[in-house]
Design a protein around this motif. Structure first.
Motif, PDB file in Angstrom:
ATOM      1  N   UNK A   6       0.861  -1.338   0.035  1.00 24.89           N
ATOM      2  CA  UNK A   6      -0.028  -0.063   0.013  1.00 24.89           C
ATOM      3  C   UNK A   6       0.990   1.387  -0.068  1.00 24.89           C
ATOM      4  N   UNK A   7       0.845   1.897  -0.968  1.00 22.76           N
ATOM      5  CA  UNK A   7       1.851   3.154  -1.192  1.00 22.76           C
ATOM      6  C   UNK A   7       1.135   4.287  -2.019  1.00 22.76           C
ATOM      7  N   UNK A   8       1.840   5.549  -1.706  1.00 21.42           N
ATOM      8  CA  UNK A   8       1.845   6.586  -2.699  1.00 21.42           C
ATOM      9  C   UNK A   8       3.097   6.850  -2.932  1.00 21.42           C
ATOM     10  N   UNK A   9       3.519   6.956  -4.117  1.00 22.69           N
ATOM     11  CA  UNK A   9       4.763   7.268  -4.692  1.00 22.69           C
ATOM     12  C   UNK A   9       5.311   8.629  -4.526  1.00 22.69           C
ATOM     13  N   UNK A  10       4.508   9.504  -3.799  1.00 21.31           N
ATOM     14  CA  UNK A  10       4.966  10.782  -3.532  1.00 21.31           C
ATOM     15  C   UNK A  10       5.807  10.867  -2.231  1.00 21.31           C
ATOM     16  N   UNK A  11       5.351   9.660  -1.438  1.00 21.39           N
ATOM     17  CA  UNK A  11       6.048   9.360  -0.183  1.00 21.39           C
ATOM     18  C   UNK A  11       7.309   8.706  -0.247  1.00 21.39           C
ATOM     19  N   UNK A  53      -1.022   5.488   8.271  1.00 23.38           N
ATOM     20  CA  UNK A  53       0.256   5.937   7.430  1.00 23.38           C
ATOM     21  C   UNK A  53       0.669   4.932   6.501  1.00 23.38           C
ATOM     22  N   UNK A  54       1.580   5.765   5.476  1.00 19.83           N
ATOM     23  CA  UNK A  54       2.088   4.854   4.393  1.00 19.83           C
ATOM     24  C   UNK A  54       3.449   4.885   4.720  1.00 19.83           C
ATOM     25  N   UNK A  63       0.366  -8.417   8.411  1.00 20.63           N
ATOM     26  CA  UNK A  63      -0.001  -6.962   8.132  1.00 20.63           C
ATOM     27  C   UNK A  63       1.400  -6.371   8.716  1.00 20.63           C
ATOM     28  N   UNK A  64       2.012  -5.369   8.202  1.00 16.85           N
ATOM     29  CA  UNK A  64       3.022  -4.518   8.665  1.00 16.85           C
ATOM     30  C   UNK A  64       3.102  -3.082   8.137  1.00 16.85           C
ATOM     31  N   UNK A  65       3.453  -2.224   9.066  1.00 15.25           N
ATOM     32  CA  UNK A  65       3.705  -0.903   8.726  1.00 15.25           C
ATOM     33  C   UNK A  65       4.924  -0.448   9.278  1.00 15.25           C
ATOM     34  N   UNK A  66       5.325   0.880   8.884  1.00 15.68           N
ATOM     35  CA  UNK A  66       6.835   1.417   9.198  1.00 15.68           C
ATOM     36  C   UNK A  66       7.603   0.913   8.130  1.00 15.68           C
TER      37      UNK A  66
END
Length: 250
Positions: A6-11, A53-54, A63-66
């Motif tokens: 899950x991503x936004x390439x501006x990030x 957050x992304x 599932x994992x974030x950071x």
């Protein structure tokens, strides 16, 4: 089941994760979550990342974030990832962790708020904050000096004297790539004194080619839009000055 990213390439952290997957041949599905549209704040996305957050990933039920945690997981969980990205040697691995921890408490605290409060904020409908930008610039300049004098010391082409990139190189370089959207004179003022940093960015880009440029295309397009807007604003300002009535001195 295919890995979902899950991503936004501006990030910048999202770009690091995507580049890592591409370079290492990890089969994944990129699910676009547009920050500018607030899609990361929806209840649906909160089921993936309660912190909203992304980036975030889903590998089956896991599932994992950071971004740093994600990069470490990908380097360990997927076969075929070269050892230099996240070495099995515990001493080298610990050094990489030290860089990643430093990144979040230093470089990111400078670069992200500086770019946001000098350039990006109006795009998201937010006002610029010169005071926050000035404070962030101090942190950013100090972080660049630390990169130049400490993290890049020695003859290696990458962080910690390495001759091949690690996940730390990828994460930090993606952080600095957001400086591309700045006015050229500001970017030169910030990066100009740091020749090792500039070469290291180029080394990381070359080591992850062609994926680095492909994933950063969104930043280059944003840079072009910003340059166009600056030129347009300058022309409008010049035209306004030309139209001002002359005041008689007689």
């Amino acid at each position: 089941m295919k890995l979902k990213v899950y991503a936004d390439r501006m990030s910048q952290p999202c770009r690091a994760v995507i580049i890592f997957c591409k370079v290492n041949g990890i089969d994944y599905e990129e699910i676009k979550v547009h920050i500018s549209k607030g899609q990361h704040l929806t209840p649906e996305f909160a089921e993936i990342n309660p912190m909203k957050q992304l980036p975030a990933i889903a590998d089956g039920r896991f599932k994992l974030f950071e971004s740093h945690a994600i990069l470490i997981y990908l380097a360990c969980a997927f076969p075929g990832v070269a050892d230099h990205w996240y070495p099995a040697d515990v001493f080298k691995r610990s050094k990489i962790h030290s860089v990643l921890d430093w990144h979040h408490s230093n470089l990111r605290r400078g670069a992200a708020p500086y770019v946001f409060n000098t350039t990006i904020a109006p795009i998201l409908g937010r006002p610029l904050n010169p005071q926050v930008a000035a404070e962030a610039e101090i942190i950013l300049s100090s972080s660049l000096s630390k990169l130049e004098s400490f993290w890049l010391k020695g003859n290696g082409r990458f962080l910690l004297g390495g001759n091949q990139p690690s996940i730390a190189d990828l994460s930090l370089v993606c952080e600095l790539m957001q400086l591309e959207v700045l006015d050229e004179k500001d970017r030169t003022r910030l990066l100009g004194p740091h020749k090792k940093v500039q070469q290291w960015i180029e080394n990381t880009r070359n080591a992850t080619s062609p994926h680095f440029d492909e994933v950063h295309r969104v930043i280059m397009l944003a840079k072009e839009r910003q340059q166009h807007q600056r030129l347009k604003a300058a022309k409008n300002e010049g035209g306004s000055n030309m139209k001002r009535p002359l005041v008689s001195r007689m």
